[in-house]
Write an enzyme that holds these catalytic residues in place. Structure first.
Site, PDB file in Angstrom:
ATOM      1  N   ASP A   1      18.310   2.273  26.731  1.00 28.20           N
ATOM      2  CA  ASP A   1      18.933   3.290  25.891  1.00 28.20           C
ATOM      3  C   ASP A   1      20.236   2.782  25.283  1.00 28.20           C
ATOM      4  OD1 ASP A   1      17.253   5.865  26.372  1.00 28.20           O
ATOM      5  OD2 ASP A   1      17.577   5.061  28.373  1.00 28.20           O
TER       6      ASP A   1
ATOM      7  N   HIS B   1      13.293   8.535  36.447  1.00 24.46           N
ATOM      8  CA  HIS B   1      12.154   7.800  35.910  1.00 24.46           C
ATOM      9  C   HIS B   1      11.188   7.398  37.026  1.00 24.46           C
ATOM     10  CE1 HIS B   1      15.564   7.011  33.098  1.00 24.46           C
ATOM     11  NE2 HIS B   1      14.640   7.380  32.219  1.00 24.46           N
TER      12      HIS B   1
ATOM     13  N   ASP C   1      -2.482  35.055  57.335  1.00 29.99           N
ATOM     14  CA  ASP C   1      -1.242  35.370  58.051  1.00 29.99           C
ATOM     15  C   ASP C   1      -1.313  36.666  58.843  1.00 29.99           C
ATOM     16  OD1 ASP C   1      -1.253  37.216  56.021  1.00 29.99           O
ATOM     17  OD2 ASP C   1       0.846  36.941  55.457  1.00 29.99           O
ATOM     18  N   CYS C   2      -2.513  37.214  59.020  1.00 33.17           N
ATOM     19  CA  CYS C   2      -2.625  38.504  59.718  1.00 33.17           C
ATOM     20  C   CYS C   2      -2.078  38.403  61.137  1.00 33.17           C
ATOM     21  CB  CYS C   2      -4.087  38.957  59.745  1.00 33.17           C
ATOM     22  SG  CYS C   2      -4.347  40.549  60.563  1.00 33.17           S
TER      23      CYS C   2
ATOM     24  N   GLY D   1      -3.213  54.058  51.042  1.00 33.03           N
ATOM     25  CA  GLY D   1      -3.875  52.757  51.080  1.00 33.03           C
ATOM     26  C   GLY D   1      -5.141  52.688  50.250  1.00 33.03           C
TER      27      GLY D   1
ATOM     28  N   THR E   1     -11.689  47.520  56.533  1.00 31.83           N
ATOM     29  CA  THR E   1     -10.246  47.422  56.721  1.00 31.83           C
ATOM     30  C   THR E   1      -9.897  47.886  58.136  1.00 31.83           C
ATOM     31  OG1 THR E   1      -9.727  49.688  56.048  1.00 31.83           O
ATOM     32  CG2 THR E   1      -9.911  48.030  54.283  1.00 31.83           C
TER      33      THR E   1
ATOM     34  N   GLY F   1      -7.702  42.879  60.367  1.00 30.96           N
ATOM     35  CA  GLY F   1      -6.918  44.092  60.562  1.00 30.96           C
ATOM     36  C   GLY F   1      -7.613  45.075  61.483  1.00 30.96           C
TER      37      GLY F   1
END
Length: 509
Positions: free
Chosen positions: A44, A151, A334-335, A417, A425, A489
């Site tokens: 440059d 870079h 992640d329950c 819900g 569920t 669940g």
């Protein structure tokens, strides 16, 4: 900010002819002169310098500043400091000065002085890849690269993976170390502009975490953050890393940073200091409970409540990984973690003192706790359930009232819900148990025999979800062909009911 920009190939300086063409184009627009702002790299410097000389030979007024803001090297190299993200701040200052009518030579002198009070340091989880090529360096999974360029070139150190707070502290230590010849002379009481730059591959969330860590770390060192810029300002393709830039700033310099610009990517930030600004406040407390609500009818001894809750917590913690495994097939995996987090919150709550003996107050307190600590849709659903279930227990606490509490909780879950029995569920398990608990409304009903049937029905309902097609929740977006395991669940809800039964049975012995 900039009037023109010249692009070369990836990680390559643009050609002299292209630079000269840009200078001519700017001159033809009627400008008083042209300032070339060049990052300090050999190619440059050579190409822009040659273009400048050719332009001056044509009678065009052209000045050039070479910016080196890299704070990585503790011993100065012959090539000098590399030009990094701090160059963008120089673009801003130079543009504001030009807009204010300052002369070309003075702008060049002033931005050169500004650059001396600035430093940048980068860190990355890996290199980047020029299209068609391999990564420029390799890192072990436990390593990060410190002090790398834009870079894809390697840095000055490889350090072990650490938290954002620890990594930011390491970066700031390196940038301000008195033994580092390329340091930024920041000390307690200094006022700085902070720039948190995405090197290409970070999410907004990750960038925000680093920015928060940098603000807290600097303020912890009594450094005033006059302005903070967070975003992607100078990237290195897809490099998953971040750079921090510190610029010592007084009020005249801040006015240049704050000056209006039409540059579309310049962030809209508050023209006020970050330090000293209120960024959070304490959550307001709930209003005091009415005296009639606090007076509990049919209170439950605290030791019985503690025993039941401890059994529930142990059960949920033991199920963390099995529930996560079930959830990976139907959701985000992640329950189990969510339910374990709820268990930890309840355990911490119990350590603070005995729980309320009033069933209504107990359920209301648990509702507030889970809504705050559990998170996710599960936390909201359990919070709804417990809030609604507490209402019938304010007047009576006999078995019929507990059955009514179950009904109220289920109604609230269905209302908000949008799930129904058979939708695969957690409601499936709770609904099955609720049907059995209707027996508590009959004269002469017994606690444990009815609860045992309710637990058995909940377990059977949870198992039956493996053949159901999901109609609510995140699993409803998954192909039914992939859902061949019970709903996590529903399994968790059935396990909670079983833990309650086992705890009450042990107390009855």
């Amino acid at each position: 900010m900039l009037t023109g920009v010249i692009a070369g190939a990836v990680f390559t300086s643009p050609a002299v002819g292209s630079i000269l063409a840009a200078i001519r184009a700017v001159a033809q627009a009627g400008t008083a002169g042209t300032l070339l702002i060049v990052k300090n790299y050999t190619g440059d410097r050579l190409n822009f310098g040659l273009a400048r000389e050719q332009a001056r030979a044509e009678g065009l007024p052209v000045e050039m500043v070479v910016i080196g803001d890299d704070s990585a090297f503790t011993v100065l190299k012959k090539a000098g400091r590399r030009g990094l993200c701090g160059t963008v701040l120089i673009h801003k200052v130079a543009g504001a000065l030009a807009e204010a009518g300052v002369g070309l030579e003075e702008i060049a002198e002033r931005v050169s002085e500004v650059a001396k009070a600035m430093g940048t340091l980068g860190v990355s989880l890996s290199s980047c890849s020029v299209p068609g090529s391999r990564p420029t360096f390799e890192l072990a999974a436990s390593e990060v690269e410190l002090g790398l360029g834009i870079h894809g070139e390697a840095g000055v150190r490889r350090v072990q993976m650490a938290t954002a707070d620890e990594t930011v502290a390491l970066m700031l230590d390196h940038m301000t170390d008195p033994s580092n010849v390329s340091r930024v002379p920041v000390q307690p009481g200094s006022s700085v502009v902070l720039m948190v730059n995405n090197l290409g591959g970070l999410s907004f969330l990750e960038l925000g975490i680093v920015a928060d860590a940098a603000v807290r770390c600097l303020e912890g060192r009594q450094v005033k953050i006059a302005r903070a810029l967070v975003g992607t300002f100078m990237s290195a393709l897809e490099m998953p890393g971040v750079s921090l830039t510190l610029l010592l700033a007084d009020e005249p310099l801040l006015k240049l940073i704050d000056a209006d610009t039409t540059a579309a990517a310049w962030p809209h930030m508050a023209r006020a200091s970050v330090t000293g600004r209120t960024r959070s406040r304490a959550a307001p407390t709930a209003p005091p409970e009415a005296p009639e609500a606090a007076a509990a009818a049919g209170g439950v001894p605290s030791h019985r409540v503690v025993h039941v809750l401890e059994q529930v917590c142990t059960t949920l913690q033991d199920l963390e990984e099995p529930l996560n495994a079930l959830d990976r097939a139907a959701g985000d995996g992640d329950c189990g973690t969510t339910h374990s987090r709820a268990a930890q919150a309840i355990q911490g709550w119990l350590e603070q003192g005995p729980p309320p003996t009033s069933p209504a107050r107990l359920l209301s307190s648990l509702s507030v706790l889970l809504l705050e600590k559990m998170g996710g849709s599960s936390g909201a659903l359990y919070g709804l359930f417990l809030t609604a279930a507490a209402q019938p227990l304010k007047a009576k606490t006999d078995l019929a009232a507990w059955s009514a509490a179950m009904d109220a909780g289920l109604d609230a879950m269905r209302k908000y819900g949008k799930a129904a029995p058979g939708d695969r569920t957690m409601l499936d398990s709770l609904w099955a148990a609720g049907q059995e608990l209707q027996a508590w409304k009959h004269p002469g009903a017994s606690l444990l025999p009815v609860l045992k049937k309710a637990v058995q029905s909940a377990a059977a309902a949870a198992e039956a979800t493996k053949t159901m097609e999901a109609a609510a929740g995140r699993a409803s977006y998954i192909s039914s062909a992939r859902l061949d395991q019970p709903d996590p669940g529903a399994v968790a809800a059935a396990a909670i009911l079983r833990a309650i039964l086992e705890a009450l049975q042990s107390l009855a012995v």
